[in-house]
Design an enzyme around this catalytic site. Structure first.
Site, PDB file in Angstrom:
ATOM      1  N   HIS A  41       0.724  -1.344  -0.104  1.00  0.00           N
ATOM      2  CA  HIS A  41       0.028   0.081  -0.103  1.00  0.00           C
ATOM      3  C   HIS A  41       0.837   1.219   0.183  1.00  0.00           C
ATOM      4  O   HIS A  41       0.232   2.267  -0.295  1.00  0.00           O
ATOM      5  CB  HIS A  41      -1.022  -0.222   1.112  1.00  0.00           C
ATOM      6  CG  HIS A  41      -2.151   0.635   0.965  1.00  0.00           C
ATOM      7  ND1 HIS A  41      -2.384   1.687   0.232  1.00  0.00           N
ATOM      8  CD2 HIS A  41      -3.367   0.439   1.426  1.00  0.00           C
ATOM      9  CE1 HIS A  41      -3.472   2.091  -0.055  1.00  0.00           C
ATOM     10  NE2 HIS A  41      -4.247   1.433   0.807  1.00  0.00           N
ATOM     11  N   TYR A  55     -14.558   6.019   8.833  1.00  0.00           N
ATOM     12  CA  TYR A  55     -13.621   6.345   7.934  1.00  0.00           C
ATOM     13  C   TYR A  55     -14.081   6.006   6.465  1.00  0.00           C
ATOM     14  O   TYR A  55     -14.303   4.829   6.235  1.00  0.00           O
ATOM     15  CB  TYR A  55     -12.108   5.742   8.106  1.00  0.00           C
ATOM     16  CG  TYR A  55     -10.964   6.093   7.238  1.00  0.00           C
ATOM     17  CD1 TYR A  55      -9.942   7.043   7.636  1.00  0.00           C
ATOM     18  CD2 TYR A  55     -11.041   5.446   5.886  1.00  0.00           C
ATOM     19  CE1 TYR A  55      -8.991   7.272   6.639  1.00  0.00           C
ATOM     20  CE2 TYR A  55      -9.781   5.881   5.050  1.00  0.00           C
ATOM     21  CZ  TYR A  55      -8.887   6.769   5.735  1.00  0.00           C
ATOM     22  OH  TYR A  55      -7.790   7.060   4.630  1.00  0.00           O
ATOM     23  N   THR A 111      -5.072  10.743  -0.811  1.00  0.00           N
ATOM     24  CA  THR A 111      -6.334  10.212  -0.485  1.00  0.00           C
ATOM     25  C   THR A 111      -6.645  11.376   0.945  1.00  0.00           C
ATOM     26  O   THR A 111      -5.860  12.181   1.236  1.00  0.00           O
ATOM     27  CB  THR A 111      -6.566   8.878   0.440  1.00  0.00           C
ATOM     28  OG1 THR A 111      -5.517   8.796   1.439  1.00  0.00           O
ATOM     29  CG2 THR A 111      -6.407   8.010  -0.882  1.00  0.00           C
TER      30      THR A 111
END
Length: 787
Positions: free
Chosen positions: A471, A587, A600
């Site tokens: 990630h 979230y 993001t």
């Protein structure tokens, strides 16, 4: 030994009468073709680099400006207002030039300067236009006159046929919100989660921070935003991802599934051959910058920076922090099968291996019956355990000799491929087959994926595929972009024979894949086993449930005149309350790629309006009209929060950067400490679909992906990834932990299903009922066309 002989480029023998030299023509030919291909690649990269560098102008426009300036010399008009004459008088070595030469050279220099000035003027004009975000806050389906004019100007200044990186210099920087706005939005977001006493305490902390320490931290943050291309992204990558010392398997890595209903071939080697070849095609276009840039509403460009590190990238473990190592021009692949690591070259004769050639190579690996070397079977478990032991083991046992050579081969590979030995995939006839498929992609056996690679491609014996991605280097939409290209190329361009093999002739003259060699001592094997046991404990604790919601989809939701994302998020809030009996900090990931180097932002979905709607749904005394009115109010609030996040006015990234700045400046802030320690018990994300529009899913409704997912963020919470597939399907990927007595992924999936239906039922009254019936009729007609 045939492959060994093929690898020898020349042989020589010393004789009494001289040296006998023998050259292998085939090898020399391959070397020559490889060199030609490399130079062609450099030439194309240079050309595309120039095109992107001068965009939105073009190299030919320079010639037009030069010709215009040269023409002015003959018609005795000076558009330079005397600057050409000034350049002429100050040229070095002008005494050695004729008057005409000096005039021509001066005109060319002025024309070049004017051309560069016009390029920067166009770029900054486009950047100013792209800094306007009023269009995103307008009602869906309605466009003001000012927005229409703005769109026309953006299109006009965007040029024609942009390359992948053409817009990078024109993208605006992510703005730093004001402290007042951020704190106001933060307090508003936590109000429904705190009682009056807790909220008053938080308000006191927030106001104390705003009136004392915030101004200093904000000044430094604004200074950073002026200097860096993005004031968030570098710190986000370092402190959220790379400095984490816990295992990245499950906790950080995410997965993406194959096509949901279609398996193009059931031959493992053939499917892997086509998919790998499609990836090489994607990489070639990526290296040349030839992919079209993604654009919001078809016009507003988005940042492409994250794509640069898709291939040849590995996360390297460190004692205190990891680093992301990105290499260029790597031409091999590492394949893992039944405990053995193989190195496979992807090029021959200056070209990619063809799908049929790749199939042959993969089949050779599948047919190989050799045993793993000592310590080799679970070696990759090191990447699944804690980062510090892996970093120390890497330094101690993999810094020299054959271990270093083999590890370098893995870390420099284009990507990592696992030829799995257990079939997976969605099967309607098997209960929870999607659950098993997801867990296999997310963690596998804990030792059969190299979790540090930018992504692992997983191939199953029944022809199914999937991806596990690290990630830190990029977010899910980036990998999804590549995966969409690969699947469409595999199914609609490359194809298979009737027997399920790759198309093309079989080349049996290719050198065999080579085994990586290891010398792993007992102490290192003990560390590997420790990492494996920890990883297995984490993997066994993952409670996963995949849910295919088929009652209705985006088509019906839009007919109800609401946002599909807001609809689903409110359904998740209702499901969360029914499952846990309370609300929690939620979230939702939103992208900020309309800004340069953007990644993001967080949308805090549990708003006061959402809470009011959920309570009304659980209140037997509330009427449908009241519930529907509260739903629309909550949906509008969610949409506004999402738009604010997309346009740089979110809450959490700003507070995160203020917190990091406070640590650098040794400033203690109880408010920031409190904010950054709050747990996200419900973490959600929408996986984008149809980024490239390469497949018409109305014409080919079975060729849809199942999306992807991630592990639970909180020990006692849920992770929910969802994908809106076409008009009639929504898939949910739900994760939690078995160790938590309060969570159950299957149960939560049932709550989501019921919540979706309950919200949809609100529209079955009055005028909204006509809307729903019309949408259902459209879905039925659409389904008849598919059949």
């Amino acid at each position: 030994m045939a492959e060994a002989h093929q690898a020898v480029g020349f042989q020589f023998t010393v004789r009494p009468d001289g040296v006998d030299l023998k050259l292998s023509q085939e090898v020399i030919k391959n070397i020559y073709l490889s060199g030609v291909t490399a130079w062609k690649k450099r030439a194309i990269q240079f050309k595309n680099g120039v095109l992107a560098g001068v965009y939105p102008a073009s190299p030919s426009s320079w010639l037009i400006v030069v010709i215009a300036m040269m023409s002015s010399l003959y018609i005795r008009i000076d558009p330079s207002l005397g600057m050409i004459d000034a350049i002429k008088e100050n040229l070095p070595h002008r005494d050695y030039m004729s008057v005409q030469t000096r005039a021509v050279l001066s005109a060319i220099l002025f024309a070049t300067g004017l051309w560069l000035f016009l390029i920067y003027l166009l770029r900054y004009t486009l950047k100013a236009l792209l800094s306007y975000h009023g269009w995103i806050f307008e009602s869906h389906g309605k466009m003001s006159t000012s927005t229409k004019v703005w769109l026309s100007l953006v299109k006009m200044f965007s040029g024609r046929r942009p390359l992948l990186y053409s817009f990078q210099a024109s993208l605006p920087r992510l703005p730093v919100p004001s402290v007042d706005d951020t704190i106001h939005r933060y307090l508003e977001s936590v109000r429904p989660l705190l009682d009056s006493k807790q909220f008053n305490q938080m308000e006191i902390l927030a106001n104390d921070f705003k009136n004392s320490k915030a101004a200093q931290l904000q000044r430094y943050l604004i200074l950073k935003s002026w200097w860096a291309t993005n004031y968030v992204s570098d710190w986000w990558e370092e402190y959220i991802y790379l400095r984490g010392r816990s295992p990245i398997m499950v906790n950080s890595n995410f997965y993406i599934m194959d096509l949901l209903y279609v398996t193009p071939t059931h031959r493992q080697a053939a499917r892997a051959g086509n998919v790998v070849h499609a990836m090489l095609q994607y990489r070639r276009k990526l290296e040349r910058g030839e992919h079209a840039p993604l654009r919001a509403v078809g016009t507003v460009p988005m940042c492409s920076t994250q794509m640069e590190r898709m291939f040849n990238t590995t996360r390297i473990p460190g004692i205190e922090t990891d680093i992301v190592q990105h290499l260029t021009d790597r031409k091999h692949l590492i394949v893992y099968h039944k405990g053995r690591f193989f190195q496979l070259w992807l090029y021959t004769g200056g070209r990619h291996l063809l799908p049929s050639e790749l199939e042959t190579q993969f089949q050779r690996i599948l047919n190989d019956t050799s045993e793993p070397q000592q310590g080799e079977l679970k070696l990759a478990a090191l990447t699944a355990g804690n980062r510090v032991p892996w970093a120390r083991t890497r330094i101690k046992y993999f810094s020299q000799g054959v271990n270093k050579v083999s590890l370098d081969a893995i870390e420099s590979a284009s990507f990592f491929l696992t030829l799995d030995d257990e079939p997976q995939g969605y099967d309607p006839a098997k209960t929870r087959s999607l659950d098993s498929y997801a867990k296999s992609l997310l963690h596998g056996k804990c030792y059969d994926r190299w979790f540090d690679k930018s992504f692992n491609l997983i191939s199953y014996p029944n022809g199914k595929m999937g991806i596990n991605a690290e990630h830190s280097w990029a977010d899910a939409p980036i990998v999804g972009h590549m995966w969409e290209f690969v699947l469409s190329t595999d199914c609609f361009h490359l194809g298979y024979t009737e027997e399920g093999h790759c198309k093309g002739d079989v080349n049996k003259g290719l050198p065999y894949p080579t085994r990586l060699q290891w010398q792993i001592p007992k102490e290192c094997q003990d560390t590997i086993e420790t990492s494996y046991l920890l990883a297995k404990q984490i993997a066994d604790d993952v409670d996963f449930h995949g849910c295919l919601f088929t009652e209705f989809g985006k088509g019906l939701i839009k007919k109800c005149r609401t946002s599909p994302d807001a609809f689903i998020q409110l359904a998740l809030q209702l499901a969360q309350f029914r499952d846990q009996g309370e609300f929690c900090l939620t979230y939702e990931s939103s992208m900020t790629r309309m800004f340069r180097d953007g990644r993001t932002e967080t949308v805090r979905s549990c708003t006061s309006e959402a809470v009011a709607f959920v309570r009304a749904m659980e209140d037997a005394g509330a009427t449908k009209a009241q519930r529907l009115a509260l739903f629309r109010k909550a949906a509008d609030k969610h949409q506004n929060m999402y738009r604010l996040a997309m346009t740089g006015s979110g809450i959490d990234r700003h507070l995160f950067c203020l917190y990091i700045m406070s640590k650098y400046l040794c400033v203690d802030s109880p408010f920031l400490e409190k904010v950054l320690s709050e747990p996200w018990k419900l973490s959600t994300s929408q996986t984008p679909q149809q980024q490239l529009n390469l497949v018409d899913i109305n014409k080919f409704p079975k060729y849809v992906g199942a999306g992807g997912g991630f592990g639970p963020v909180a020990d006692d919470g849920y992770g929910v990834s969802y994908i809106i597939v076409g008009e009639n399907l929504i898939t949910f990927h739900i994760s939690s932990k078995f160790s938590s007595p309060d969570t159950d992924s299957y149960r939560f999936g049932q709550h989501i299903w019921k919540a979706m239906l309950d919200i949809q039922a609100l529209f079955k009254s009055g005028n909204d009922k006509k809307v729903v019936e019309h949408a259902k009729h459209a879905q039925v007609e659409n389904g008849k066309k598919h059949i």
